[in-house]
Design a protein around this motif. Structure first.
Motif, PDB file in Angstrom:
ATOM      1  N   GLN A   1       0.833  -1.199   0.000  1.00  0.00           N
ATOM      2  CA  GLN A   1       0.000   0.000   0.000  1.00  0.00           C
ATOM      3  C   GLN A   1       0.862   1.241   0.000  1.00  0.00           C
ATOM      4  OE1 GLN A   1      -3.085   0.860  -0.198  1.00  0.00           O
ATOM      5  NE2 GLN A   1      -4.237  -1.048  -0.017  1.00  0.00           N
ATOM      6  N   VAL A   2       0.420   2.208  -0.745  1.00  0.00           N
ATOM      7  CA  VAL A   2       1.108   3.496  -0.802  1.00  0.00           C
ATOM      8  C   VAL A   2       0.078   4.584  -0.535  1.00  0.00           C
ATOM      9  CG1 VAL A   2       2.364   5.117  -2.251  1.00  0.00           C
ATOM     10  CG2 VAL A   2       2.820   2.661  -2.444  1.00  0.00           C
ATOM     11  N   GLN A   3       0.397   5.483   0.350  1.00  0.00           N
ATOM     12  CA  GLN A   3      -0.459   6.645   0.582  1.00  0.00           C
ATOM     13  C   GLN A   3       0.259   7.892   0.100  1.00  0.00           C
ATOM     14  OE1 GLN A   3      -1.424   6.341   4.813  1.00  0.00           O
ATOM     15  NE2 GLN A   3      -3.375   5.379   4.291  1.00  0.00           N
ATOM     16  N   LEU A   4      -0.484   8.740  -0.578  1.00  0.00           N
ATOM     17  CA  LEU A   4       0.100   9.932  -1.190  1.00  0.00           C
ATOM     18  C   LEU A   4      -0.600  11.180  -0.663  1.00  0.00           C
ATOM     19  CD1 LEU A   4       0.110   8.580  -4.852  1.00  0.00           C
ATOM     20  CD2 LEU A   4       2.003   8.528  -3.230  1.00  0.00           C
ATOM     21  N   VAL A   5       0.186  12.189  -0.329  1.00  0.00           N
ATOM     22  CA  VAL A   5      -0.363  13.452   0.163  1.00  0.00           C
ATOM     23  C   VAL A   5       0.311  14.594  -0.579  1.00  0.00           C
ATOM     24  CG1 VAL A   5      -0.721  14.953   2.140  1.00  0.00           C
ATOM     25  CG2 VAL A   5      -0.810  12.458   2.433  1.00  0.00           C
ATOM     26  N   GLU A   6      -0.497  15.378  -1.294  1.00  0.00           N
ATOM     27  CA  GLU A   6       0.039  16.512  -2.046  1.00  0.00           C
ATOM     28  C   GLU A   6       0.016  17.793  -1.208  1.00  0.00           C
ATOM     29  OE1 GLU A   6      -2.502  14.100  -5.050  1.00  0.00           O
ATOM     30  OE2 GLU A   6      -2.680  14.836  -2.990  1.00  0.00           O
ATOM     31  N   SER A   7       0.894  18.699  -1.557  1.00  0.00           N
ATOM     32  CA  SER A   7       0.913  20.020  -0.939  1.00  0.00           C
ATOM     33  C   SER A   7       1.495  21.011  -1.932  1.00  0.00           C
ATOM     34  CB  SER A   7       1.746  20.011   0.348  1.00  0.00           C
ATOM     35  OG  SER A   7       3.084  19.664   0.069  1.00  0.00           O
ATOM     36  N   GLY A   8       1.273  22.305  -1.645  1.00  0.00           N
ATOM     37  CA  GLY A   8       1.901  23.337  -2.452  1.00  0.00           C
ATOM     38  C   GLY A   8       0.987  24.058  -3.426  1.00  0.00           C
ATOM     39  N   GLY A   9      -0.260  23.653  -3.509  1.00  0.00           N
ATOM     40  CA  GLY A   9      -1.172  24.344  -4.420  1.00  0.00           C
ATOM     41  C   GLY A   9      -1.489  25.735  -3.915  1.00  0.00           C
ATOM     42  N   GLY A  10      -2.138  26.517  -4.775  1.00  0.00           N
ATOM     43  CA  GLY A  10      -2.517  27.861  -4.365  1.00  0.00           C
ATOM     44  C   GLY A  10      -2.934  28.721  -5.539  1.00  0.00           C
ATOM     45  N   LEU A  11      -3.029  30.019  -5.267  1.00  0.00           N
ATOM     46  CA  LEU A  11      -3.434  31.002  -6.278  1.00  0.00           C
ATOM     47  C   LEU A  11      -2.227  31.845  -6.668  1.00  0.00           C
ATOM     48  CD1 LEU A  11      -5.559  32.649  -7.862  1.00  0.00           C
ATOM     49  CD2 LEU A  11      -5.928  33.977  -5.770  1.00  0.00           C
ATOM     50  N   VAL A  12      -1.934  31.866  -7.957  1.00  0.00           N
ATOM     51  CA  VAL A  12      -0.831  32.674  -8.466  1.00  0.00           C
ATOM     52  C   VAL A  12      -1.287  33.402  -9.718  1.00  0.00           C
ATOM     53  CG1 VAL A  12       0.973  31.153  -7.546  1.00  0.00           C
ATOM     54  CG2 VAL A  12       0.070  30.778  -9.857  1.00  0.00           C
ATOM     55  N   GLN A  13      -0.479  34.365 -10.138  1.00  0.00           N
ATOM     56  CA  GLN A  13      -0.777  35.080 -11.374  1.00  0.00           C
ATOM     57  C   GLN A  13      -0.064  34.422 -12.549  1.00  0.00           C
ATOM     58  OE1 GLN A  13       0.205  39.217 -10.572  1.00  0.00           O
ATOM     59  NE2 GLN A  13      -1.939  39.628 -10.113  1.00  0.00           N
ATOM     60  N   ALA A  14      -0.588  34.636 -13.718  1.00  0.00           N
ATOM     61  CA  ALA A  14       0.034  34.109 -14.926  1.00  0.00           C
ATOM     62  C   ALA A  14       1.488  34.576 -15.009  1.00  0.00           C
ATOM     63  CB  ALA A  14      -0.733  34.551 -16.148  1.00  0.00           C
ATOM     64  N   GLY A  15       2.367  33.642 -15.401  1.00  0.00           N
ATOM     65  CA  GLY A  15       3.784  33.948 -15.504  1.00  0.00           C
ATOM     66  C   GLY A  15       4.587  33.599 -14.265  1.00  0.00           C
ATOM     67  N   GLU A  16       3.898  33.379 -13.165  1.00  0.00           N
ATOM     68  CA  GLU A  16       4.585  33.067 -11.915  1.00  0.00           C
ATOM     69  C   GLU A  16       4.895  31.577 -11.803  1.00  0.00           C
ATOM     70  OE1 GLU A  16       3.079  36.743  -9.081  1.00  0.00           O
ATOM     71  OE2 GLU A  16       2.185  34.760  -8.806  1.00  0.00           O
ATOM     72  N   THR A  17       5.533  31.202 -10.698  1.00  0.00           N
ATOM     73  CA  THR A  17       5.923  29.816 -10.489  1.00  0.00           C
ATOM     74  C   THR A  17       5.233  29.248  -9.253  1.00  0.00           C
ATOM     75  OG1 THR A  17       7.823  30.355  -9.105  1.00  0.00           O
ATOM     76  CG2 THR A  17       8.185  30.301 -11.475  1.00  0.00           C
ATOM     77  N   LEU A  18       5.167  27.927  -9.223  1.00  0.00           N
ATOM     78  CA  LEU A  18       4.600  27.200  -8.094  1.00  0.00           C
ATOM     79  C   LEU A  18       5.272  25.841  -8.056  1.00  0.00           C
ATOM     80  CD1 LEU A  18       2.352  28.028  -6.060  1.00  0.00           C
ATOM     81  CD2 LEU A  18       0.751  26.714  -7.475  1.00  0.00           C
ATOM     82  N   ARG A  19       5.451  25.334  -6.857  1.00  0.00           N
ATOM     83  CA  ARG A  19       6.064  24.010  -6.711  1.00  0.00           C
ATOM     84  C   ARG A  19       5.141  23.123  -5.897  1.00  0.00           C
ATOM     85  NH1 ARG A  19      11.352  22.330  -7.467  1.00  0.00           N
ATOM     86  NH2 ARG A  19      11.963  20.397  -6.393  1.00  0.00           N
ATOM     87  N   LEU A  20       4.759  22.003  -6.478  1.00  0.00           N
ATOM     88  CA  LEU A  20       3.932  21.022  -5.790  1.00  0.00           C
ATOM     89  C   LEU A  20       4.818  19.907  -5.267  1.00  0.00           C
ATOM     90  CD1 LEU A  20       0.959  20.652  -8.303  1.00  0.00           C
ATOM     91  CD2 LEU A  20       1.254  22.307  -6.463  1.00  0.00           C
ATOM     92  N   SER A  21       4.402  19.345  -4.144  1.00  0.00           N
ATOM     93  CA  SER A  21       5.140  18.233  -3.575  1.00  0.00           C
ATOM     94  C   SER A  21       4.167  17.113  -3.215  1.00  0.00           C
ATOM     95  CB  SER A  21       5.913  18.674  -2.335  1.00  0.00           C
ATOM     96  OG  SER A  21       6.739  17.631  -1.870  1.00  0.00           O
ATOM     97  N   CYS A  22       4.631  15.894  -3.377  1.00  0.00           N
ATOM     98  CA  CYS A  22       3.834  14.720  -3.037  1.00  0.00           C
ATOM     99  C   CYS A  22       4.667  13.848  -2.103  1.00  0.00           C
ATOM    100  CB  CYS A  22       3.470  13.959  -4.300  1.00  0.00           C
ATOM    101  SG  CYS A  22       2.639  12.387  -4.025  1.00  0.00           S
TER     102      CYS A  22
END
Length: 123
Positions: A1-22
């Motif tokens: 069994q593997v459990q996965l939990v994501e983080s790092g989402g949000g609201l940004v403006q076009a052209g910006e960066t975001l990093r998601l982690s699992c």
């Protein structure tokens, strides 16, 4: 069994960066193929990026050159670095895992899924 939990989402403006982690549980994480998918209401899940146990990567056409997937087997994590975000990148992003060395772009090939994290890109 593997459990996965994501983080790092949000609201940004076009052209910006975001990093998601699992973050993944389980002692055999290093043997799993990992991927990120995204979904908007009324549409099917879309393959974003995948990474094999040997660090081979594959990307969906809409994100090539802007997104980078990486994994850290010591920390049991897989990240998605998203640069030059566009409004059309707005979606719920989910992490997925499969006990196979090959990268699959079909969602049904993955056995384990996280709950998803919302990414919203405004203009």
């Amino acid at each position: 069994q593997v459990q996965l939990v994501e983080s790092g989402g949000g609201l940004v403006q076009a052209g910006e960066t975001l990093r998601l982690s699992c973050a993944a549980s389980g002692r055999t994480f290093s043997f799993y193929g990992m991927a990120w998918f995204r979904q908007v209401p009324g549409k099917e899940r879309e393959f974003v990026a995948g990474i094999s146990p040997s660090d081979t990567t594959r990307y969906g056409d809409p994100v090539k050159g802007r997104f980078t997937i990486s994994r850290d087997n010591a920390k049991n994590t897989v990240d998605l670095q998203m640069n030059r975000l566009k409004t059309e990148d707005t979606a719920v992003y989910s992490c997925a895992a499969r006990a196979n060395i090959w990268i699959e772009t079909r969602a049904e090939a993955y056995s384990y899924w996280g709950q998803g994290t919302q990414v919203t890109v405004s203009s």
